[in-house]
Structure formats: structure tokens, C-alpha cells
Design a protein around this motif. Structure first.
Motif, PDB file in Angstrom:
ATOM      1  N   ALA A  93       0.855  -1.193   0.000  1.00  0.00           N
ATOM      2  CA  ALA A  93       0.000   0.000   0.000  1.00  0.00           C
ATOM      3  C   ALA A  93       0.887   1.238   0.000  1.00  0.00           C
ATOM      4  O   ALA A  93       2.055   1.181   0.388  1.00  0.00           O
ATOM      5  CB  ALA A  93      -0.914   0.009   1.221  1.00  0.00           C
ATOM      6  N   SER A  94       0.325   2.347  -0.439  1.00  0.00           N
ATOM      7  CA  SER A  94       1.073   3.597  -0.498  1.00  0.00           C
ATOM      8  C   SER A  94       0.107   4.766  -0.316  1.00  0.00           C
ATOM      9  O   SER A  94      -0.992   4.761  -0.872  1.00  0.00           O
ATOM     10  CB  SER A  94       1.773   3.700  -1.853  1.00  0.00           C
ATOM     11  N   ILE A  95       0.531   5.737   0.483  1.00  0.00           N
ATOM     12  CA  ILE A  95      -0.262   6.947   0.692  1.00  0.00           C
ATOM     13  C   ILE A  95       0.597   8.115   0.230  1.00  0.00           C
ATOM     14  O   ILE A  95       1.679   8.350   0.762  1.00  0.00           O
ATOM     15  CB  ILE A  95      -0.638   7.123   2.172  1.00  0.00           C
ATOM     16  N   ILE A  96       0.126   8.840  -0.768  1.00  0.00           N
ATOM     17  CA  ILE A  96       0.884   9.956  -1.340  1.00  0.00           C
ATOM     18  C   ILE A  96       0.164  11.260  -1.025  1.00  0.00           C
ATOM     19  O   ILE A  96      -1.049  11.380  -1.236  1.00  0.00           O
ATOM     20  CB  ILE A  96       1.059   9.779  -2.860  1.00  0.00           C
ATOM     21  N   SER A  97       0.930  12.211  -0.506  1.00  0.00           N
ATOM     22  CA  SER A  97       0.415  13.552  -0.211  1.00  0.00           C
ATOM     23  C   SER A  97       1.376  14.574  -0.794  1.00  0.00           C
ATOM     24  O   SER A  97       2.531  14.264  -1.076  1.00  0.00           O
ATOM     25  CB  SER A  97       0.302  13.772   1.300  1.00  0.00           C
ATOM     26  N   GLU A  98       0.883  15.781  -0.976  1.00  0.00           N
ATOM     27  CA  GLU A  98       1.724  16.880  -1.468  1.00  0.00           C
ATOM     28  C   GLU A  98       1.608  18.055  -0.515  1.00  0.00           C
ATOM     29  O   GLU A  98       0.538  18.324   0.033  1.00  0.00           O
ATOM     30  CB  GLU A  98       1.308  17.294  -2.878  1.00  0.00           C
ATOM     31  N   LEU A  99       2.727  18.750  -0.347  1.00  0.00           N
ATOM     32  CA  LEU A  99       2.789  19.938   0.491  1.00  0.00           C
ATOM     33  C   LEU A  99       3.177  21.114  -0.392  1.00  0.00           C
ATOM     34  O   LEU A  99       4.178  21.052  -1.106  1.00  0.00           O
ATOM     35  CB  LEU A  99       3.809  19.746   1.617  1.00  0.00           C
ATOM     36  N   LYS A 100       2.364  22.184  -0.349  1.00  0.00           N
ATOM     37  CA  LYS A 100       2.609  23.369  -1.175  1.00  0.00           C
ATOM     38  C   LYS A 100       2.529  24.610  -0.301  1.00  0.00           C
ATOM     39  O   LYS A 100       1.874  24.603   0.737  1.00  0.00           O
ATOM     40  CB  LYS A 100       1.540  23.497  -2.268  1.00  0.00           C
ATOM     41  N   TYR A 101       3.173  25.681  -0.761  1.00  0.00           N
ATOM     42  CA  TYR A 101       3.066  26.978  -0.096  1.00  0.00           C
ATOM     43  C   TYR A 101       2.508  27.976  -1.100  1.00  0.00           C
ATOM     44  O   TYR A 101       2.991  28.077  -2.223  1.00  0.00           O
ATOM     45  CB  TYR A 101       4.441  27.454   0.396  1.00  0.00           C
ATOM     46  N   HIS A 107      -0.206  30.741   3.093  1.00  0.00           N
ATOM     47  CA  HIS A 107      -0.607  29.543   3.830  1.00  0.00           C
ATOM     48  C   HIS A 107      -0.048  28.303   3.137  1.00  0.00           C
ATOM     49  O   HIS A 107       0.312  28.333   1.965  1.00  0.00           O
ATOM     50  CB  HIS A 107      -2.134  29.466   3.982  1.00  0.00           C
ATOM     51  N   TYR A 108       0.040  27.240   3.911  1.00  0.00           N
ATOM     52  CA  TYR A 108       0.538  25.952   3.430  1.00  0.00           C
ATOM     53  C   TYR A 108      -0.654  25.042   3.187  1.00  0.00           C
ATOM     54  O   TYR A 108      -1.629  25.077   3.933  1.00  0.00           O
ATOM     55  CB  TYR A 108       1.468  25.315   4.465  1.00  0.00           C
ATOM     56  N   GLN A 109      -0.548  24.241   2.144  1.00  0.00           N
ATOM     57  CA  GLN A 109      -1.641  23.344   1.804  1.00  0.00           C
ATOM     58  C   GLN A 109      -1.121  21.917   1.724  1.00  0.00           C
ATOM     59  O   GLN A 109      -0.096  21.649   1.084  1.00  0.00           O
ATOM     60  CB  GLN A 109      -2.271  23.733   0.474  1.00  0.00           C
ATOM     61  N   VAL A 110      -1.829  21.003   2.381  1.00  0.00           N
ATOM     62  CA  VAL A 110      -1.540  19.573   2.307  1.00  0.00           C
ATOM     63  C   VAL A 110      -2.675  18.935   1.521  1.00  0.00           C
ATOM     64  O   VAL A 110      -3.846  19.128   1.839  1.00  0.00           O
ATOM     65  CB  VAL A 110      -1.442  18.939   3.716  1.00  0.00           C
ATOM     66  N   VAL A 111      -2.328  18.185   0.473  1.00  0.00           N
ATOM     67  CA  VAL A 111      -3.313  17.511  -0.374  1.00  0.00           C
ATOM     68  C   VAL A 111      -3.018  16.022  -0.351  1.00  0.00           C
ATOM     69  O   VAL A 111      -1.902  15.600  -0.654  1.00  0.00           O
ATOM     70  CB  VAL A 111      -3.252  18.023  -1.834  1.00  0.00           C
ATOM     71  N   ARG A 112      -4.005  15.242   0.039  1.00  0.00           N
ATOM     72  CA  ARG A 112      -3.849  13.787   0.012  1.00  0.00           C
ATOM     73  C   ARG A 112      -4.383  13.284  -1.319  1.00  0.00           C
ATOM     74  O   ARG A 112      -5.550  13.497  -1.662  1.00  0.00           O
ATOM     75  CB  ARG A 112      -4.584  13.155   1.184  1.00  0.00           C
ATOM     76  N   LYS A 113      -3.513  12.641  -2.109  1.00  0.00           N
ATOM     77  CA  LYS A 113      -3.838  12.296  -3.495  1.00  0.00           C
ATOM     78  C   LYS A 113      -4.865  11.168  -3.609  1.00  0.00           C
ATOM     79  O   LYS A 113      -5.645  11.156  -4.559  1.00  0.00           O
ATOM     80  CB  LYS A 113      -2.569  11.909  -4.252  1.00  0.00           C
ATOM     81  N   GLY A 116      -8.254  12.979  -2.236  1.00  0.00           N
ATOM     82  CA  GLY A 116      -8.557  14.304  -2.755  1.00  0.00           C
ATOM     83  C   GLY A 116      -8.791  15.341  -1.664  1.00  0.00           C
ATOM     84  O   GLY A 116      -9.102  16.493  -1.955  1.00  0.00           O
ATOM     85  N   GLU A 117      -8.638  14.970  -0.401  1.00  0.00           N
ATOM     86  CA  GLU A 117      -8.823  15.913   0.699  1.00  0.00           C
ATOM     87  C   GLU A 117      -7.674  16.918   0.729  1.00  0.00           C
ATOM     88  O   GLU A 117      -6.554  16.585   0.349  1.00  0.00           O
ATOM     89  CB  GLU A 117      -8.867  15.173   2.035  1.00  0.00           C
ATOM     90  N   HIS A 118      -7.974  18.130   1.191  1.00  0.00           N
ATOM     91  CA  HIS A 118      -6.919  19.126   1.345  1.00  0.00           C
ATOM     92  C   HIS A 118      -7.180  19.951   2.600  1.00  0.00           C
ATOM     93  O   HIS A 118      -8.321  20.140   3.016  1.00  0.00           O
ATOM     94  CB  HIS A 118      -6.794  20.017   0.103  1.00  0.00           C
ATOM     95  N   TRP A 119      -6.070  20.402   3.205  1.00  0.00           N
ATOM     96  CA  TRP A 119      -6.116  21.183   4.429  1.00  0.00           C
ATOM     97  C   TRP A 119      -5.194  22.380   4.273  1.00  0.00           C
ATOM     98  O   TRP A 119      -4.142  22.288   3.648  1.00  0.00           O
ATOM     99  CB  TRP A 119      -5.645  20.342   5.624  1.00  0.00           C
ATOM    100  N   ASN A 120      -5.562  23.509   4.869  1.00  0.00           N
ATOM    101  CA  ASN A 120      -4.763  24.727   4.828  1.00  0.00           C
ATOM    102  C   ASN A 120      -4.263  25.060   6.229  1.00  0.00           C
ATOM    103  O   ASN A 120      -5.001  24.909   7.210  1.00  0.00           O
ATOM    104  CB  ASN A 120      -5.592  25.902   4.289  1.00  0.00           C
ATOM    105  N   PHE A 121      -3.005  25.528   6.295  1.00  0.00           N
ATOM    106  CA  PHE A 121      -2.366  25.848   7.568  1.00  0.00           C
ATOM    107  C   PHE A 121      -1.652  27.184   7.461  1.00  0.00           C
ATOM    108  O   PHE A 121      -1.103  27.522   6.412  1.00  0.00           O
ATOM    109  CB  PHE A 121      -1.366  24.756   7.960  1.00  0.00           C
ATOM    110  N   SER A 122      -1.606  27.915   8.579  1.00  0.00           N
ATOM    111  CA  SER A 122      -0.969  29.228   8.572  1.00  0.00           C
ATOM    112  C   SER A 122       0.538  29.154   8.796  1.00  0.00           C
ATOM    113  O   SER A 122       1.231  30.136   8.559  1.00  0.00           O
ATOM    114  CB  SER A 122      -1.601  30.129   9.636  1.00  0.00           C
ATOM    115  N   ASN A 123       1.052  28.002   9.249  1.00  0.00           N
ATOM    116  CA  ASN A 123       2.496  27.879   9.436  1.00  0.00           C
ATOM    117  C   ASN A 123       2.978  26.484   9.036  1.00  0.00           C
ATOM    118  O   ASN A 123       2.188  25.530   8.964  1.00  0.00           O
ATOM    119  CB  ASN A 123       2.910  28.221  10.877  1.00  0.00           C
ATOM    120  N   LEU A 124       4.266  26.384   8.789  1.00  0.00           N
ATOM    121  CA  LEU A 124       4.867  25.142   8.308  1.00  0.00           C
ATOM    122  C   LEU A 124       4.828  24.041   9.354  1.00  0.00           C
ATOM    123  O   LEU A 124       4.602  22.882   9.024  1.00  0.00           O
ATOM    124  CB  LEU A 124       6.306  25.400   7.852  1.00  0.00           C
ATOM    125  N   ALA A 125       5.023  24.388  10.626  1.00  0.00           N
ATOM    126  CA  ALA A 125       5.018  23.381  11.687  1.00  0.00           C
ATOM    127  C   ALA A 125       3.679  22.648  11.756  1.00  0.00           C
ATOM    128  O   ALA A 125       3.629  21.419  11.890  1.00  0.00           O
ATOM    129  CB  ALA A 125       5.358  24.015  13.023  1.00  0.00           C
TER     130      ALA A 125
END
Length: 192
Positions: A93-101, A107-113, A116-125
Motif C-alpha cells: 500500500a502507499s499513501i501519497i500527499s503533497e505539500l505546497k506553499y 498559507h501551506y496546503q496539504v493535499v492527500r492524493k 482528494g482531501e486538502h487542508w490549509n495551515f498558517s504555518n509550516l510546523a
């Protein structure tokens, strides 16, 4: 022993090099803080919980802040152990996500491929904390021979710059492979 006068300086140089490279490698990595597999029965899928900590290199941080995308992958492999020959390993199995700024909104965005879910964050931590948390992930059903042989589940995580679509396949990996972070592997024995 009188001809070994050159061994002492050589050992000192080697120990200095070893200490220097170990300290640099220890500062930039992915650390597995917690990994647990839950088995609710032989015919039911395994459930994984995982927490990772990240120490980004300057290259990865700069790449992210300058519009690059970081590709995160958590891989699960089945490993059949052999006393006579090499162990057999197969991707499970494999779980692929992407991190963008996003520089305009800062803001930083995490997208789970896979979902298709995505989350936004105000800081990198916060983004890295979410990226490294996997709660109650149901793995695919195990093959029928998983419990019959000496089998383990191997988990490893990577974080690396994503290859641009404009370059031929595999070309940019020649340049970005040195900048990838890889976690230590975790081997979990499967028992019925």
C-alpha cells in the motif's frame, strides 16, 4: 608495528569525518515517533496509526517557499523472510500527499492524493504535523499466504521535491535524489 606510524593520523581523520557527517545527517531527517498496527482478526484488514516528525533541509524549505511542491509518500511493503536466499518484498500500500506553499495567501496546503482531501495551515510546523499524522488508516486486505509464512509489514516514509511535469520522466530525480528525506524503516511481524 614500527611501520604503522601512519595509522594513528588516519584513524583520527576518519573519526572526525564520521562525527561531522553523522551530526549533519541527524539534523535533517524524518523520525518515526509512533507506529502501531491493529489486527482485529485474520480475515479483517489491518489498521495503522503513524506519527512522524520532520527536520527539513534548507534546500527543501527554500524549494517550498519558492513555489515548489514536496511529495510525501508512506509505503507499506510485505516482506517474506527466507533463511536460504534473499527476502522477498512486495509493495502492499502507499499513501501519497503533497505539500505546497501559496505566497499570496501565505498559507501551506496539504493535499492527500488518494482521497482528494486538502487542508490549509498558517504555518509550516502545523502543516508538517498534519502531514506526519495517520490515524486509523485501513490497509488493504492481506493476501491469503500472509499468515502462513514468516511475513512482516515494512513501513517507510519519504519527503522529496516533486518532479516537474515539463521534464522527461526521471530526469529531475537525478538532481533531487540527494535532497530527499527518508525515515528509518519499521518492520512489524504479522501474527495470526
Amino acid at each position: 608495528m614500527k611501520n604503522s606510524w601512519w595509522m594513528r593520523p588516519l584513524c583520527i581523520v576518519f573519526l572526525g569525518w564520521l562525527i561531522a557527517t553523522t551530526s549533519f545527517a541527524a539534523a535533517e531527517k524524518i523520525t518515526v515517533r509512533d507506529f502501531t498496527l491493529y489486527n482485529q482478526g485474520q480475515n479483517k484488514p489491518l489498521t495503522a496509526t503513524l506519527h512522524l516528525d520532520y527536520q527539513l533541509t534548507d534546500y527543501l524549505r527554500d524549494s517550498l517557499l519558492n513555489g515548489g511542491t514536496l511529495r510525501h509518500e508512506v509505503r507499506f511493503n510485505l516482506v517474506w523472510h527466507s533463511d536460504w536466499w534473499f527476502n522477498k518484498s512486495e509493495k502492499f500500500a502507499s499513501i501519497i500527499s503533497e505539500l505546497k506553499y501559496h505566497s499570496l495567501s501565505r498559507h501551506y496546503q496539504v493535499v492527500r492524493k488518494d482521497t482528494g482531501e486538502h487542508w490549509n495551515f498558517s504555518n509550516l510546523a502545523s502543516a508538517l504535523s498534519h502531514l506526519g499524522a495517520l490515524e486509523s488508516y485501513k490497509l488493504p486486505p492481506l493476501p491469503a499466504n500472509a499468515y502462513k509464512n514468516d511475513t512482516s509489514l515494512y513501513m517507510e516514509a519519504t519527503l522529496a521535491p516533486k518532479e516537474p511535469d515539463s521534464l522527461p520522466l526521471g530526469l529531475s530525480s537525478l538532481f533531487s535524489e540527494d535532497h530527499a528525506l527518508v525515515s528509518q524503516g519499521v518492520l512489524w511481524a504479522l501474527t495470526p
